[in-house]
Design a protein around this motif. Structure first.
Motif, PDB file in Angstrom:
ATOM      1  N   UNK A 162       0.814  -1.210   0.000  1.00 16.57           N
ATOM      2  CA  UNK A 162       0.000   0.000   0.000  1.00 16.57           C
ATOM      3  C   UNK A 162       0.849   1.262   0.000  1.00 16.57           C
ATOM      4  N   UNK A 163       0.332   2.283  -0.647  1.00 15.06           N
ATOM      5  CA  UNK A 163       0.969   3.602  -0.589  1.00 15.06           C
ATOM      6  C   UNK A 163       0.629   4.304   0.716  1.00 15.06           C
ATOM      7  N   UNK A 164      -0.461   3.909   1.361  1.00 15.75           N
ATOM      8  CA  UNK A 164      -0.981   4.620   2.528  1.00 15.75           C
ATOM      9  C   UNK A 164      -0.099   4.482   3.765  1.00 15.75           C
ATOM     10  N   UNK A 165      -0.357   5.321   4.765  1.00  8.38           N
ATOM     11  CA  UNK A 165       0.184   5.054   6.102  1.00  8.38           C
ATOM     12  C   UNK A 165      -0.368   3.719   6.605  1.00  8.38           C
ATOM     13  N   UNK A 166       0.352   3.089   7.497  1.00 11.08           N
ATOM     14  CA  UNK A 166      -0.029   1.734   7.917  1.00 11.08           C
ATOM     15  C   UNK A 166      -1.381   1.695   8.618  1.00 11.08           C
ATOM     16  N   UNK A 167      -1.732   2.737   9.377  1.00 10.12           N
ATOM     17  CA  UNK A 167      -3.011   2.697  10.083  1.00 10.12           C
ATOM     18  C   UNK A 167      -4.182   2.691   9.103  1.00 10.12           C
ATOM     19  N   UNK A 168      -4.023   3.363   7.964  1.00 10.80           N
ATOM     20  CA  UNK A 168      -5.062   3.335   6.925  1.00 10.80           C
ATOM     21  C   UNK A 168      -5.047   1.988   6.213  1.00 10.80           C
ATOM     22  N   UNK A 169      -3.864   1.489   5.879  1.00  7.96           N
ATOM     23  CA  UNK A 169      -3.755   0.197   5.201  1.00  7.96           C
ATOM     24  C   UNK A 169      -4.334  -0.935   6.055  1.00  7.96           C
ATOM     25  N   UNK A 170      -4.251  -0.798   7.373  1.00  8.63           N
ATOM     26  CA  UNK A 170      -4.831  -1.811   8.262  1.00  8.63           C
ATOM     27  C   UNK A 170      -6.330  -1.964   8.037  1.00  8.63           C
ATOM     28  N   UNK A 171      -7.003  -0.874   7.695  1.00  4.60           N
ATOM     29  CA  UNK A 171      -8.443  -0.944   7.425  1.00  4.60           C
ATOM     30  C   UNK A 171      -8.721  -1.788   6.174  1.00  4.60           C
TER      31      UNK A 171
ATOM     32  N   UNK B 296     -10.887  -5.202   5.921  1.00  4.57           N
ATOM     33  CA  UNK B 296     -11.927  -5.354   4.903  1.00  4.57           C
ATOM     34  C   UNK B 296     -11.779  -6.694   4.185  1.00  4.57           C
ATOM     35  N   UNK B 297     -10.562  -7.034   3.789  1.00  4.27           N
ATOM     36  CA  UNK B 297     -10.318  -8.306   3.109  1.00  4.27           C
ATOM     37  C   UNK B 297     -10.588  -9.486   4.039  1.00  4.27           C
ATOM     38  N   UNK B 298     -10.191  -9.369   5.295  1.00  7.87           N
ATOM     39  CA  UNK B 298     -10.458 -10.439   6.260  1.00  7.87           C
ATOM     40  C   UNK B 298     -11.952 -10.705   6.372  1.00  7.87           C
TER      41      UNK B 298
END
Length: 245
Positions: free
Chosen positions: A125-134, A138-140
């Motif tokens: 992901x290009x995002x910060x990790x806290x955003x990528x965690x979302x 979602x995939x989970x």
């Protein structure tokens, strides 16, 4: 002729869409309508506002005049931050407003993973990790196992839009994992349409990118299946999945 509409936030990598339209090489028209991005920030509160019903509805009237048969909210972070249930509500509201079948890039990723028949993925992901965690959450929620996740800490879509081939390949390499059956690059601000063959050759496995899956999702909603190998494994009629032992 199949006409598809895409609501795209701001201006970053929207030129992927005419490139993809050309690579499809068929009677398909992709219309991009720009929505007001508000604050350009990969931050949860800003993303929730970016994906609000009011901002999406503002682009629908223009979309109606395009003759689109389906509409996709072409934003990953502005959909997955709502969570699995909230993202469904977002799409239902968009479909009701537009009077068309609707989806979003987040659901496009979930459906594309299912199309490939893979169970384990890595997220680059290009995002910060806290955003990528979302996105991982979602995939989970759809039963996808995320074996690795890498965030890049990029705050703005404008910066992501400046990345070229080498940065995109480096991101994918850094985010890959030996146990991943596919690698996901979830940002529609990232130019990837020109690099899909290179990405898959580099990693030796399917790669799913945001604008690629968004167009594929629009075609899925319209009941179209197009064989376009330049757009990666997802656009091949008989995907070949490399599964690590």
């Amino acid at each position: 002729m199949t006409a598809l509409g895409f609501l795209y936030p701001g201006h970053s990598a929207e030129d992927d869409y005419p490139r993809i339209e050309q690579l499809l090489g068929s009677d398909i028209r992709l219309t991009v309508i720009h929505t007001d991005i508000g604050e350009d920030a990969h931050r949860v509160d800003a993303l929730l506002e970016m994906g609000s019903p009011e901002r999406l509805a503002a682009g629908v009237e223009q979309l109606r005049h395009s003759g689109a048969e389906a509409v996709v909210w072409a934003c990953t972070s502005g959909s997955f931050v709502f969570g699995w249930d909230g993202a469904h509500e977002q799409v239902r509201a968009l479909a009701k407003t537009a009077g068309l079948p609707a989806s979003s890039t987040s659901f496009a990723f979930a459906h594309a993973v299912r199309e490939l028949g893979v169970a384990r993925v890595a997220v680059a992901a290009t995002y910060p990790e806290d955003v990528a965690d979302h996105f991982v959450e979602f995939l989970h929620a759809d039963g996808v196992e995320v074996v690795a996740m890498r965030g890049s800490g990029i705050i703005t879509a404008a910066e992501v839009g400046t990345w070229g081939r080498e940065e995109v390949l480096a991101l994918a390499r850094a985010g890959d994992h030996p146990n991943a059956q596919a690698v996901l690059l979830p940002d529609t601000a990232l130019h990837t349409a020109a690099h899909l063959r290179d990405l898959e050759a580099e990693l030796g496995k399917p790669v799913l990118t945001a604008n690629q899956v968004t167009v594929w999702e629009g075609l899925r909603l319209a009941g179209r299946r197009v064989n376009a190998p330049e757009l990666g494994t997802l656009f091949m009629k008989e995907p070949v999945i490399q599964v690590p032992e």
